[in-house]
Scaffold this motif. Structure first.
Motif, PDB file in Angstrom:
ATOM      1  N   LYS A 476     -19.012   6.959 -70.829  1.00  0.00           N
ATOM      2  CA  LYS A 476     -18.600   8.297 -71.295  1.00  0.00           C
ATOM      3  C   LYS A 476     -19.805   9.083 -71.789  1.00  0.00           C
ATOM      4  O   LYS A 476     -19.942  10.282 -71.531  1.00  0.00           O
ATOM      5  N   LEU A 477     -20.694   8.381 -72.530  1.00  0.00           N
ATOM      6  CA  LEU A 477     -21.921   9.020 -73.015  1.00  0.00           C
ATOM      7  C   LEU A 477     -22.798   9.455 -71.845  1.00  0.00           C
ATOM      8  O   LEU A 477     -23.365  10.552 -71.849  1.00  0.00           O
ATOM      9  N   LEU A 478     -22.879   8.573 -70.801  1.00  0.00           N
ATOM     10  CA  LEU A 478     -23.697   8.891 -69.626  1.00  0.00           C
ATOM     11  C   LEU A 478     -23.170  10.142 -68.918  1.00  0.00           C
ATOM     12  O   LEU A 478     -23.953  10.997 -68.489  1.00  0.00           O
ATOM     13  N   GLU A 479     -21.837  10.249 -68.803  1.00  0.00           N
ATOM     14  CA  GLU A 479     -21.236  11.440 -68.199  1.00  0.00           C
ATOM     15  C   GLU A 479     -21.607  12.697 -68.981  1.00  0.00           C
ATOM     16  O   GLU A 479     -21.963  13.736 -68.393  1.00  0.00           O
ATOM     17  N   LYS A 480     -21.544  12.603 -70.296  1.00  0.00           N
ATOM     18  CA  LYS A 480     -21.886  13.759 -71.147  1.00  0.00           C
ATOM     19  C   LYS A 480     -23.362  14.128 -70.986  1.00  0.00           C
ATOM     20  O   LYS A 480     -23.711  15.310 -70.882  1.00  0.00           O
ATOM     21  N   LEU A 481     -24.237  13.116 -70.978  1.00  0.00           N
ATOM     22  CA  LEU A 481     -25.667  13.385 -70.820  1.00  0.00           C
ATOM     23  C   LEU A 481     -25.960  14.043 -69.475  1.00  0.00           C
ATOM     24  O   LEU A 481     -26.798  14.950 -69.389  1.00  0.00           O
ATOM     25  N   ASN A 482     -25.260  13.621 -68.415  1.00  0.00           N
ATOM     26  CA  ASN A 482     -25.460  14.228 -67.093  1.00  0.00           C
ATOM     27  C   ASN A 482     -24.985  15.678 -67.078  1.00  0.00           C
ATOM     28  O   ASN A 482     -25.615  16.537 -66.451  1.00  0.00           O
ATOM     29  N   ARG A 483     -23.871  15.941 -67.778  1.00  0.00           N
ATOM     30  CA  ARG A 483     -23.405  17.336 -67.873  1.00  0.00           C
ATOM     31  C   ARG A 483     -24.421  18.197 -68.624  1.00  0.00           C
ATOM     32  O   ARG A 483     -24.717  19.325 -68.232  1.00  0.00           O
ATOM     33  N   ASP A 484     -24.938  17.623 -69.737  1.00  0.00           N
ATOM     34  CA  ASP A 484     -25.947  18.355 -70.523  1.00  0.00           C
ATOM     35  C   ASP A 484     -27.207  18.595 -69.704  1.00  0.00           C
ATOM     36  O   ASP A 484     -27.851  19.652 -69.818  1.00  0.00           O
ATOM     37  N   LEU A 485     -27.580  17.618 -68.857  1.00  0.00           N
ATOM     38  CA  LEU A 485     -28.776  17.759 -68.017  1.00  0.00           C
ATOM     39  C   LEU A 485     -28.596  18.888 -67.003  1.00  0.00           C
ATOM     40  O   LEU A 485     -29.516  19.687 -66.755  1.00  0.00           O
ATOM     41  N   LEU A 486     -27.376  18.949 -66.439  1.00  0.00           N
ATOM     42  CA  LEU A 486     -27.077  20.007 -65.476  1.00  0.00           C
ATOM     43  C   LEU A 486     -27.170  21.385 -66.141  1.00  0.00           C
ATOM     44  O   LEU A 486     -27.755  22.327 -65.578  1.00  0.00           O
ATOM     45  N   ALA A 487     -26.613  21.466 -67.363  1.00  0.00           N
ATOM     46  CA  ALA A 487     -26.674  22.741 -68.097  1.00  0.00           C
ATOM     47  C   ALA A 487     -28.118  23.114 -68.439  1.00  0.00           C
ATOM     48  O   ALA A 487     -28.509  24.286 -68.351  1.00  0.00           O
ATOM     49  N   ALA A 488     -28.924  22.108 -68.832  1.00  0.00           N
ATOM     50  CA  ALA A 488     -30.333  22.359 -69.165  1.00  0.00           C
ATOM     51  C   ALA A 488     -31.103  22.805 -67.933  1.00  0.00           C
ATOM     52  O   ALA A 488     -31.999  23.670 -68.009  1.00  0.00           O
ATOM     53  N   ALA A 489     -30.758  22.230 -66.751  1.00  0.00           N
ATOM     54  CA  ALA A 489     -31.432  22.613 -65.505  1.00  0.00           C
ATOM     55  C   ALA A 489     -31.108  24.060 -65.138  1.00  0.00           C
ATOM     56  O   ALA A 489     -31.980  24.824 -64.714  1.00  0.00           O
ATOM     57  N   GLU A 490     -29.830  24.418 -65.322  1.00  0.00           N
ATOM     58  CA  GLU A 490     -29.426  25.800 -65.027  1.00  0.00           C
ATOM     59  C   GLU A 490     -30.098  26.789 -65.967  1.00  0.00           C
ATOM     60  O   GLU A 490     -30.410  27.913 -65.592  1.00  0.00           O
ATOM     61  N   ALA A 491     -30.341  26.355 -67.222  1.00  0.00           N
ATOM     62  CA  ALA A 491     -30.990  27.229 -68.213  1.00  0.00           C
ATOM     63  C   ALA A 491     -32.516  27.205 -68.102  1.00  0.00           C
ATOM     64  O   ALA A 491     -33.206  27.983 -68.770  1.00  0.00           O
ATOM     65  N   GLY A 492     -33.032  26.287 -67.282  1.00  0.00           N
ATOM     66  CA  GLY A 492     -34.485  26.174 -67.125  1.00  0.00           C
ATOM     67  C   GLY A 492     -35.200  25.665 -68.365  1.00  0.00           C
ATOM     68  O   GLY A 492     -36.367  25.992 -68.603  1.00  0.00           O
ATOM     69  N   ASP A 493     -34.495  24.837 -69.172  1.00  0.00           N
ATOM     70  CA  ASP A 493     -35.079  24.285 -70.416  1.00  0.00           C
ATOM     71  C   ASP A 493     -35.804  22.971 -70.097  1.00  0.00           C
ATOM     72  O   ASP A 493     -35.195  21.900 -70.109  1.00  0.00           O
ATOM     73  N   GLY A 494     -37.101  23.070 -69.808  1.00  0.00           N
ATOM     74  CA  GLY A 494     -37.884  21.909 -69.390  1.00  0.00           C
ATOM     75  C   GLY A 494     -37.954  20.817 -70.433  1.00  0.00           C
ATOM     76  O   GLY A 494     -37.859  19.619 -70.113  1.00  0.00           O
ATOM     77  N   ARG A 495     -38.117  21.184 -71.713  1.00  0.00           N
ATOM     78  CA  ARG A 495     -38.229  20.181 -72.773  1.00  0.00           C
ATOM     79  C   ARG A 495     -36.936  19.382 -72.907  1.00  0.00           C
ATOM     80  O   ARG A 495     -36.956  18.154 -73.032  1.00  0.00           O
ATOM     81  N   LYS A 496     -35.799  20.098 -72.845  1.00  0.00           N
ATOM     82  CA  LYS A 496     -34.512  19.415 -72.981  1.00  0.00           C
ATOM     83  C   LYS A 496     -34.254  18.516 -71.765  1.00  0.00           C
ATOM     84  O   LYS A 496     -33.689  17.420 -71.892  1.00  0.00           O
ATOM     85  N   ILE A 497     -34.666  18.997 -70.555  1.00  0.00           N
ATOM     86  CA  ILE A 497     -34.508  18.184 -69.342  1.00  0.00           C
ATOM     87  C   ILE A 497     -35.258  16.873 -69.492  1.00  0.00           C
ATOM     88  O   ILE A 497     -34.748  15.792 -69.168  1.00  0.00           O
ATOM     89  N   SER A 498     -36.487  16.917 -70.034  1.00  0.00           N
ATOM     90  CA  SER A 498     -37.306  15.715 -70.225  1.00  0.00           C
ATOM     91  C   SER A 498     -36.651  14.743 -71.203  1.00  0.00           C
ATOM     92  O   SER A 498     -36.568  13.534 -70.951  1.00  0.00           O
ATOM     93  N   THR A 499     -36.167  15.278 -72.336  1.00  0.00           N
ATOM     94  CA  THR A 499     -35.517  14.445 -73.358  1.00  0.00           C
ATOM     95  C   THR A 499     -34.253  13.786 -72.809  1.00  0.00           C
ATOM     96  O   THR A 499     -34.028  12.577 -72.973  1.00  0.00           O
ATOM     97  N   LEU A 500     -33.412  14.602 -72.133  1.00  0.00           N
ATOM     98  CA  LEU A 500     -32.154  14.072 -71.604  1.00  0.00           C
ATOM     99  C   LEU A 500     -32.394  13.039 -70.506  1.00  0.00           C
ATOM    100  O   LEU A 500     -31.656  12.056 -70.396  1.00  0.00           O
ATOM    101  N   SER A 501     -33.441  13.245 -69.698  1.00  0.00           N
ATOM    102  CA  SER A 501     -33.761  12.281 -68.638  1.00  0.00           C
ATOM    103  C   SER A 501     -34.084  10.913 -69.227  1.00  0.00           C
ATOM    104  O   SER A 501     -33.654   9.873 -68.708  1.00  0.00           O
ATOM    105  N   ARG A 502     -34.846  10.908 -70.319  1.00  0.00           N
ATOM    106  CA  ARG A 502     -35.184   9.640 -70.984  1.00  0.00           C
ATOM    107  C   ARG A 502     -33.924   8.977 -71.546  1.00  0.00           C
ATOM    108  O   ARG A 502     -33.752   7.758 -71.441  1.00  0.00           O
ATOM    109  N   GLU A 503     -33.053   9.794 -72.167  1.00  0.00           N
ATOM    110  CA  GLU A 503     -31.815   9.255 -72.740  1.00  0.00           C
ATOM    111  C   GLU A 503     -30.901   8.683 -71.652  1.00  0.00           C
ATOM    112  O   GLU A 503     -30.275   7.634 -71.829  1.00  0.00           O
ATOM    113  N   ILE A 504     -30.840   9.376 -70.503  1.00  0.00           N
ATOM    114  CA  ILE A 504     -30.016   8.904 -69.384  1.00  0.00           C
ATOM    115  C   ILE A 504     -30.556   7.579 -68.861  1.00  0.00           C
ATOM    116  O   ILE A 504     -29.797   6.635 -68.584  1.00  0.00           O
ATOM    117  N   HIS A 505     -31.875   7.494 -68.726  1.00  0.00           N
ATOM    118  CA  HIS A 505     -32.502   6.267 -68.246  1.00  0.00           C
ATOM    119  C   HIS A 505     -32.197   5.090 -69.186  1.00  0.00           C
ATOM    120  O   HIS A 505     -31.824   3.998 -68.738  1.00  0.00           O
TER     121      HIS A 505
END
Length: 544
Positions: A476-505
């Motif tokens: 469930k957490l992984l699903e939420k992190l993937n949704r947040d990553l998609l939103a960060a990608a759409e917003a072009g937030d590079g720092r958040k994309i990097s943080t979320l990628s590490r958390e997903i991994h």
């Protein structure tokens, strides 16, 4: 010998079945070498265990057990829990160990306000029902009192009115029929808190390379390092006779180590409760005097308050120590500890001699105490609810486990239980073919095999269920992190994309590890089940 004494209680049909006695004696803490020694060589505690073993091997229909966990260590208590949980007959049990009781019973029979009451369920359901009933009683009593006053007022006001004579007379009859409900007396139980001496630092106590033995050839403790932080809860666990009380005496500095050092912070003040130290009480003193003399800062009113908290109210505080029971003397020792402001509590089996409500009061007082607690206990309720770190006496070693008791059971566990499990599996492999047995014997044997299988497989199933739940939460957490990553990608937030990628991994790696553990447990369970299933098939499959 111990074994021969145990065999005297075997049923007539099993008089040569020494293995049944060995199994129970091993569960209660006797080694194979112990079984060849005479009973008189053992302490009173082990003789009590032998008596318990004799009762269990007799295979009665009804077991009546009065405080069976007294003198048992934690591994023996856990074995007895599993034994009684699968006991096919009826059981009546007296115990003050709430955790033990709740794992064994189907019903609770309580003595409350001089009345017996039996309820389906554990102690939690029993106490909840009592509280609910008393709340209803008190509300009913207050409503009755209010109604009674209204009726009395009506009678007083209209007694002289001739036209209302019938109504007045009716209310007089109603009043005479109304049941008088007395206000419930407050139930007596321990209610107390420990006095705290302010402590400004982070570390209260440090143990470095500690070593001790009562003889040069037999070291109880070697190379122990331990840090006790301010407010930390540390429980000391292990079998009896391994050195737990000795460790507390070393921490309290009533014993000197052979090697290493115990160092307190300059502002640290320790209070030591030693279960065997009631001999230090002066028999000619009263309870109140013992409390008064325990600390220079104790005034008479404080001493009286502590006496009351320890259930020595009024004239009971003037009782001489000489006339007190062992349990009452233990409460005096606890009272003396309450009188002194401390910031480090060293407690050696403080629940011995306390009833269930008093244990709950102690647990609450320890939970609210702002200082550090180091406690020796076999009580799994205290271990589950308090322990943040463990000092474990197991095998020939003393180790520090940085985690809760449930984490210890999951990651390390008790070696004795692993040994018992291995023996049970070996016995299952070596059992004779079922074809040689009568139907009655086969039924009995199937019941025994199913009991042992249940005892071994159930804990594995419980671990698997916990891991499956954890995987579900992580997914469930992984699903939420993937949704947040998609939103960060759409917003072009590079720092958040990097943080979320590490958390997903990290989350994905954790899920993979959990699946690997689950797979290992599944394989282990299938192998162990197969051993028992093979034996059950051989035991006359037509027998229901």
């Amino acid at each position: 010998t111990i074994l021969a004494e145990g065999m005297t209680q075997l049923p007539p049909s099993d008089t040569d079945q020494a293995w049944k006695v060995e199994k129970i004696l091993t569960g209660l803490g006797f080694s194979m070498a112990d079984m060849q020694r005479p009973p008189e060589e053992f302490s009173g505690g082990y003789q009590v265990r032998l008596n318990l073993a004799k009762v269990l091997v007799a295979e009665p229909n009804l077991l009546l057990l009065d405080e069976p966990t007294n003198y048992l260590d934690i591994t023996s208590i856990r074995w007895l829990e599993r034994f009684l949980a699968t006991w096919p007959g009826e059981l009546m049990l007296i115990t003050h160990d709430r955790s033990f009781m709740d794992k064994v019973v189907t019903h609770t029979l309580g003595i409350h306000r001089r009345k017996l009451r039996k309820l389906a369920g554990d102690t939690g359901k029993y106490y909840a029902q009592i509280a609910q009933d008393e709340e209803i009683y008190e509300k009913t009593r207050m409503n009755d009192e209010k109604r009674k006053k209204e009726i009395e007022l009506f009678i007083t006001r209209f007694r002289a009115k001739a036209r209302l004579a019938n109504m007045v007379q009716s209310r007089v009859k109603t009043l005479s029929k109304m049941e008088k409900r007395d206000k419930l007396e407050a139930a007596k139980s321990l209610d107390f808190s420990f006095r705290h001496h302010p402590f400004p630092a982070k570390q209260a106590l440090r143990v470095e390379d500690l070593g001790f033995g009562y003889s040069a050839s037999e070291k109880l403790i070697q190379n122990l390092d331990l840090t006790v932080g301010a407010g930390e809860r540390i429980c000391v666990i292990g079998k009896n006779g391994r050195g737990k009380t000795t460790l507390l005496k070393l921490l309290a500095k009533t014993l000197s180590p052979d090697e290493g050092a115990v160092s307190y912070h300059p502002v640290a003040v320790a209070g030591f409760y030693e279960q065997t130290n009631i001999s230090s009480l002066v028999e000619s003193r009263t309870v109140e005097e013992e409390i008064l003399y325990s600390d220079a800062g104790v005034e008479r009113q404080l001493a009286r308050n502590i006496c009351g908290a320890m259930m020595f109210e009024g004239d009971a505080a003037l009782k001489k120590i000489a006339v007190l029971s062992g349990g009452e003397k233990s409460r005096v020792m606890l009272g003396k500890l309450l009188a002194r402001p401390v910031n480090v509590l060293l407690l050696d089996e403080p629940t011995n001699h306390l009833d269930m409500e008093s244990c709950d009061a102690l647990l609450s007082a320890l939970d609210e105490f702002p200082g550090a607690v180091v406690m020796v206990t076999h009580n799994e309720m205290f271990l589950d609810l308090l322990a943040e770190k463990l000092v474990v006496f197991q095998g020939e070693r003393v180790t520090v486990f940085d985690g809760t008791y449930s984490e210890f059971l999951e990651k390390v566990g008790w070696q004795e239980e692993e040994g018992l499990e291995e023996r049970s599996l070996q016995e299952a492999r070596n059992e004779p073919e079922g074809a040689r047995l009568t139907k009655k014997e086969a039924r009995k044997k199937r019941s025994e095999v199913l009991t042992v299988k249940n005892r071994i497989i159930k804990p594995i199933e419980k671990k698997m269920a916990a891991i499956e739940k954890e995987i579900e939460q992580q997914e469930k957490l992984l699903e939420k992190l993937n949704r947040d990553l998609l939103a960060a990608a759409e917003a072009g937030d590079g720092r958040k994309i990097s943080t979320l990628s590490r958390e997903i991994h990290a989350c994905q790696n954790d899920i993979d590890r959990q699946f690997e553990t689950l797979e290992q447990l599944m394989s282990d369970m299938e192998k162990k089940s197969a051993v028992f299933d093979t034996q059950l098939e051989a035991l006359n499959p037509d027998v229901e």
